[in-house]
Design an enzyme around this catalytic site. Structure first.
Site, PDB file in Angstrom:
ATOM      1  N   LYS A   1       0.819  -1.334   0.075  1.00  0.00           N
ATOM      2  CA  LYS A   1       0.165   0.076   0.010  1.00  0.00           C
ATOM      3  C   LYS A   1       0.813   1.202  -0.208  1.00  0.00           C
ATOM      4  O   LYS A   1       0.414   2.018  -0.729  1.00  0.00           O
ATOM      5  CB  LYS A   1      -0.868  -0.025   1.328  1.00  0.00           C
ATOM      6  CG  LYS A   1      -1.398   1.328   1.557  1.00  0.00           C
ATOM      7  CD  LYS A   1      -2.133   1.257   2.991  1.00  0.00           C
ATOM      8  CE  LYS A   1      -2.712   2.559   3.473  1.00  0.00           C
ATOM      9  NZ  LYS A   1      -1.379   3.486   3.861  1.00  0.00           N
ATOM     10  N   ASN A   2       1.937   1.093   0.801  1.00  0.00           N
ATOM     11  CA  ASN A   2       2.788   2.592   0.905  1.00  0.00           C
ATOM     12  C   ASN A   2       3.768   2.414  -0.280  1.00  0.00           C
ATOM     13  O   ASN A   2       4.403   4.014  -0.179  1.00  0.00           O
ATOM     14  CB  ASN A   2       3.560   2.561   2.400  1.00  0.00           C
ATOM     15  CG  ASN A   2       2.334   2.831   3.417  1.00  0.00           C
ATOM     16  OD1 ASN A   2       1.147   3.168   3.275  1.00  0.00           O
ATOM     17  ND2 ASN A   2       3.033   2.637   4.888  1.00  0.00           N
TER      18      ASN A   2
ATOM     19  N   ARG B   1      -4.673   9.803   3.255  1.00  0.00           N
ATOM     20  CA  ARG B   1      -3.434  10.434   3.815  1.00  0.00           C
ATOM     21  C   ARG B   1      -2.378  10.436   2.790  1.00  0.00           C
ATOM     22  O   ARG B   1      -1.714  11.612   2.224  1.00  0.00           O
ATOM     23  CB  ARG B   1      -2.867   9.573   5.033  1.00  0.00           C
ATOM     24  CG  ARG B   1      -1.445  10.085   5.258  1.00  0.00           C
ATOM     25  CD  ARG B   1      -1.568  11.346   6.153  1.00  0.00           C
ATOM     26  NE  ARG B   1      -0.143  11.850   5.853  1.00  0.00           N
ATOM     27  CZ  ARG B   1       0.124  13.054   6.551  1.00  0.00           C
ATOM     28  NH1 ARG B   1      -0.930  13.755   6.873  1.00  0.00           N
ATOM     29  NH2 ARG B   1       1.290  13.589   6.573  1.00  0.00           N
TER      30      ARG B   1
ATOM     31  N   ASP C   1      -5.593   7.872   8.552  1.00  0.00           N
ATOM     32  CA  ASP C   1      -5.556   7.456   9.890  1.00  0.00           C
ATOM     33  C   ASP C   1      -5.568   8.335  10.898  1.00  0.00           C
ATOM     34  O   ASP C   1      -4.644   9.604  10.995  1.00  0.00           O
ATOM     35  CB  ASP C   1      -4.235   6.561  10.114  1.00  0.00           C
ATOM     36  CG  ASP C   1      -4.386   5.223   9.268  1.00  0.00           C
ATOM     37  OD1 ASP C   1      -5.389   4.772   8.802  1.00  0.00           O
ATOM     38  OD2 ASP C   1      -3.196   4.604   9.065  1.00  0.00           O
TER      39      ASP C   1
ATOM     40  N   ASP D   1       3.858   0.738  12.028  1.00  0.00           N
ATOM     41  CA  ASP D   1       2.714   0.033  11.425  1.00  0.00           C
ATOM     42  C   ASP D   1       2.637  -1.151  12.142  1.00  0.00           C
ATOM     43  O   ASP D   1       1.476  -1.695  11.976  1.00  0.00           O
ATOM     44  CB  ASP D   1       2.668   0.054  10.048  1.00  0.00           C
ATOM     45  CG  ASP D   1       2.575   1.465   9.421  1.00  0.00           C
ATOM     46  OD1 ASP D   1       2.356   2.529   9.974  1.00  0.00           O
ATOM     47  OD2 ASP D   1       2.644   1.530   8.139  1.00  0.00           O
TER      48      ASP D   1
END
Ligand code: UD1
Length: 427
Positions: A30-31, A100, A124, A312
């Site tokens: 995802k990041n 974000r 988040d 995380d």
């Protein structure tokens, strides 16, 4: 892609007492993927990304890009972004505030169009998450930045290479500076840069597109500006946080899980930690295997930028501490509000207290099932893991958070033998 649109009103029902066993693949990070999608803004034409995860943040990022004039097609694990010669520079407020990671369009837009207007992004609820270091980097490169009615406005006549030393190796501020520097005139040097594997992935995509970058993955990144970039195809790296979530599941349930599609070097510190709590850890070129046959031993954890223990995974560390033998202290060094989920774990009988950026957890053999609320992506996953160690059925509400970061969560848990259902939330 089929992420669940109504998951704000859905819950997971997790049945405790089952060992997780088997093999599981992970898809792209995802990041990484969200940033790579933003980098596609920097080159006219079709950028193709493969190994993309089926998470709700990907279509959300696609909407941000579509509002800027790109065409985005999502088919299976492939995302194709067609960027026109001219894209807009004002991000749609609603689209940008949904995630974000929309902040990562800032560097690419300023680089290519010398202008960007972006509503302060959402995401988040783990801390204040300011953008001052992003702004400082852009200012050093020659842009002016200001806040205007809740939107960040960045403008530049021209971008010139600059030297920037970050106070802290921020992932986002590293990305903004490097992407803007790629199309600046001359040489830029970033010191105290973030070293996360996702930074390396972004720099690899930029290099394939024609950028001149050296030092990605180290604390000093040097960029020689180029005039333009070309679109390419690129495979997204595996998601180390998702991979580690399944590894934690194995350690907590005394299971045996092999995760494929992940470079074990991304998880070196995490795997050392799992070994220290009593797990057998095996690694290969693109897999990890974690087996645990007895109650984990309590160990202290402190989160740090890569290569340290990832923030995380802090909820997973607390979930594991909750069922370990002894007292663990978990120290959160990155985000000040990241302990919000601990009170949800306390509902499950977890013996934990927080004080500033420390959490003290005294492990119990078994947790109590309860109804709990996810406050962010990783907290949601940590609560599910805790539910697997509870005596009955735990309900985890507000699972839209989990859908933002974990593809096919229910199918994946079930493929490892876990008992989980997605149900409407009745309350
Ligand atoms: C990214 C990840 C997130 C991960 C985090 C740290 C994405 C979409 N998110 O977030 O999952 O938890 O890295 O590994 O990739 N800071 C400032 N000013 C700034 C920028 C950051 O004070 O301008 C502070 C933050 O408040 C935080 C710390 O720096 O305390 C680290 O933040 P950063 O590394 O920038 O995290 P993100 O890029 O937001």
């Amino acid at each position: 892609m089929s992420a669940q649109p109504d998951s704000a009103k859905e819950s997971f029902l997790v049945t405790g007492g089952v060992r997780l066993t088997g093999e599981i693949p992970v898809s792209g990070a995802k990041n990484s993927v969200l940033k790579l999608m933003a980098v596609a803004l920097m080159a006219e034409g079709r950028t193709t990304l493969t190994n993309c995860p089926d998470i709700s943040d990907v279509p959300a990022m696609a909407d941000v890009l579509r509002h800027l004039g790109c065409t985005v097609e999502i088919t299976g694990d492939t995302v194709v972004i067609d960027t026109p010669a001219q894209v807009g520079h004002v991000a749609d407020d609603k689209a940008a505030q949904r995630l974000r990671a929309s902040v990562c369009i800032l560097g690419p837009l300023v680089a290519r169009h010398r202008r960007a207007v972006l509503a302060m992004p959402g995401g988040d609820a783990i801390g204040s998450r300011p953008l001052d270091w992003h702004q400082n980097g852009l200012s050093l490169l020659g842009a002016t930045t200001r806040m205007d009615h809740g939107r960040l406005v960045a403008e530049a006549d021209e971008l010139r290479g600059a030297h920037y030393k970050l106070k802290f190796p921020s992932v986002g501020a590293t990305e903004t500076f490097v992407t803007a520097a790629v199309l600046a005139k001359g040489t830029s040097v970033l010191e105290n840069a973030a070293r996360e594997p996702e930074i390396v992935d972004i720099c690899e995509l930029l290099s394939e597109m024609g950028a001149q970058i050296s030092g990605a993955g180290t604390s000093t990144i040097t960029v020689e500006g180029v005039d333009e970039l070309r679109p390419v195809s690129h495979r997204v790296i595996g998601d180390r946080i998702v991979a580690a979530t399944w590894a934690y599941g194995a350690a907590m349930t005394r299971g045996d899980v092999t995760v494929r599609g992940i470079d074990p070097m991304f998880l070196h510190v995490v795997l050392e930690y799992l070994h220290s709590v009593g797990a057998d850890v095996e690694t290969g070129p693109d897999h990890i295997r974690v087996r645990q046959d007895r109650r984990p031993t309590a160990r202290n954890v402190r989160t740090l930028p890569f290569p340290g223990f990832p923030t995380d995974l802090q909820p997973m560390a607390i979930a594991l501490a909750a069922v370990s033998d002894g007292l663990s202290v978990v120290t959160e060094n990155l985000f000040e509000s990241r302990f919000r989920f601990v009170e949800e774990m306390v509902r499950m009988g977890v013996d934990a207290e927080t004080d500033g950026h420390h959490a003290k957890i005294r492990g119990r053999d078994r947790l109590d099932s309860a109804t709990v609320w996810a406050s962010d992506i990783r907290a949601g996953a940590g609560l599910v893991l805790a539910g697997m160690c509870a005596d009955d059925v735990t309900e985890v509400c507000e699972i839209f958070h989990v859908d933002r970061g974990y593809p096919d969560f229910v199918q994946n848990v079930r493929s490892l033998g876990g008992v989980i259902e997605r149900v409407p939330t009745y309350r």
